[in-house]
Structures are given as structure tokens and as C-alpha cells.
Design a protein around this motif. Sequence first.
Motif, PDB file in Angstrom:
ATOM      1  N   GLN A 144      -8.482  -3.552  -2.154  1.00 39.86           N
ATOM      2  CA  GLN A 144      -8.309  -2.668  -1.002  1.00 39.86           C
ATOM      3  C   GLN A 144      -8.678  -1.258  -1.423  1.00 39.86           C
ATOM      4  N   LEU A 159      -4.907  -6.819  -5.253  1.00 37.55           N
ATOM      5  CA  LEU A 159      -3.770  -7.638  -4.829  1.00 37.55           C
ATOM      6  C   LEU A 159      -4.005  -9.103  -5.136  1.00 37.55           C
ATOM      7  N   TYR A 170      -7.712  -9.924  -4.068  1.00 35.90           N
ATOM      8  CA  TYR A 170      -8.271  -9.044  -3.054  1.00 35.90           C
ATOM      9  C   TYR A 170      -8.387  -7.629  -3.628  1.00 35.90           C
ATOM     10  N   PHE A 173       1.563 -12.210  -0.612  1.00 41.23           N
ATOM     11  CA  PHE A 173       0.837 -11.201  -1.364  1.00 41.23           C
ATOM     12  C   PHE A 173       1.747 -10.501  -2.360  1.00 41.23           C
ATOM     13  N   GLY A 174       1.159 -10.177  -3.506  1.00 38.05           N
ATOM     14  CA  GLY A 174       1.866  -9.364  -4.466  1.00 38.05           C
ATOM     15  C   GLY A 174       1.895  -7.907  -4.027  1.00 38.05           C
ATOM     16  N   PRO A 175       2.598  -7.072  -4.774  1.00 45.27           N
ATOM     17  CA  PRO A 175       2.724  -5.650  -4.406  1.00 45.27           C
ATOM     18  C   PRO A 175       1.469  -4.845  -4.677  1.00 45.27           C
ATOM     19  N   ARG A 202      -2.388  -0.470  -8.415  1.00 40.73           N
ATOM     20  CA  ARG A 202      -3.164   0.713  -8.023  1.00 40.73           C
ATOM     21  C   ARG A 202      -3.944   1.223  -9.220  1.00 40.73           C
ATOM     22  N   LEU A 219      -8.426  -5.097   3.429  1.00 38.50           N
ATOM     23  CA  LEU A 219      -8.542  -5.920   2.225  1.00 38.50           C
ATOM     24  C   LEU A 219      -9.859  -6.679   2.223  1.00 38.50           C
ATOM     25  N   GLN A 224      -8.984   1.580   3.413  1.00 39.89           N
ATOM     26  CA  GLN A 224      -9.737   0.442   3.962  1.00 39.89           C
ATOM     27  C   GLN A 224      -8.865  -0.795   4.066  1.00 39.89           C
TER      28      GLN A 224
END
Lengths: 111, 114
Positions: free
Chosen positions: B37, B92, B35, B105-107, B110, B43, B41
Amino acid sequence: DAKTTQPNSMESNEEEPVHLPCNHSTISGTDYIHWYRQLPSQGPEYVIHGLTSNVNNRMASLAIAEDRKSSTLILHRATLRDAAVYYCILREGEYGNKLVFGAGTILRVKS
Amino acid sequence: SAVISQKPSRDICQRGTSLTIQCQVDSQVTMMFWYRQQPGQSLTLIATANQGSEATYESGFVIDKFPISRPNLTFSTLTVSNMSPEDSSIYLCSVVSDRKETQYFGPGTRLLVL
């Protein structure tokens, strides 16, 4: 994917119940209602899901309207740690595949 | 449950370069998702990556821009190619539980592209 509509934001006082609404008027008979939440700086986490009957777990309760066109996520006693974005998602089948996220509701909890 | 780790946790990259993001799961899973993000916003699903088959991309995402590998049941990579500032997002990784009713979900990674 069936669409859901949620308020952009809601505010609650700490230790009070919170009712987060979700409208899904185009839901199909095989769509399950899933709720996920995303705490700040974290990935989303599962909260609860259901098909027709109301559901309870340790995190929350899910109340589903009789016509299934709306549902409400209930947090019985909001804490500051519950401040997050809450996503209501329709997924085809209980063991469906992907989750398609909408905009979600930003929940703010005041102490 | 499934515990997911991602590397790197964050990165700052120059436009025109590529970044490969790794996703490691502590158990074998069939279905894995990537995903994106964007800032402020929700996902957006990029693709579904099942082991032993080609990744399935969602509308608006193409393999040349986001190539994905899924060499085994516990690992996947997503590459963001020829990056531009518009690719600045959190990426993600997500997997489906054994009973398939829950996604984990993973962390997130960024990414900032300058």
C-alpha cells in the motif's frame, strides 16, 4: 477481475445511517460482492459479503440490486469508530482466492 | 478467525539495501498473500504464497525484487531487495480463513527508504 466504482468520499453525522454505494455493472454470475474496511493505521477488515440476497450481520447490512449491477453497504448508526476507507470488491466464487482492491470510499463521521 | 503479526512494524532503510518482513499466523492456513500500500493509495497484491509451491506474482512484481518464502503453514517472509525510495510503502500480509470466504490482514510493516 471485474471492476467496481465507488464515490471517493462521503460524510455522515454520528448516530445516523450511512449508505455507501458501489457500482459493478460488469459483474459475472459467479462473483460475490465483498466489503472490507480499513481503519486508520490498520490492515483491512472484513465487513460483509453476499451473492444475490440482502445480507445482515452485526456490523452492517448489504443491499444488492435485483440485477446485481450495484450494491449498497448500510451502516445503521454511524459512530466515530466507523470512520475508515470502505472497499467494495468482487471475488469470483464464494471461496475464491485473492481480493483485488479498488480505490474505495473514504467515510468521514462528524460528531 | 486468524491473528496475524508482522515484524518489523516499521523500519527506515537506506537505498540499495534489503529488508525481510516476517508474517506469523496463529493457525495453519493454506493461502497467504502479500500486499503493498503506497502512501495515500489502495492495496496492490504482490503475490500469493501457498505452502509447498512457488509463489505466484502479480503483473509488475518479480521474484528477484520481492522474494518470498513459505516454509510452513503459519509463517512467511517477504524480502524487498535493492530498495529505492519508490519502495516506501506499507507491506501487509493476509491469509484466508478456514472457510475461505474471509481474508484476514496483518497490521502491516511501514517501510521508509531514504
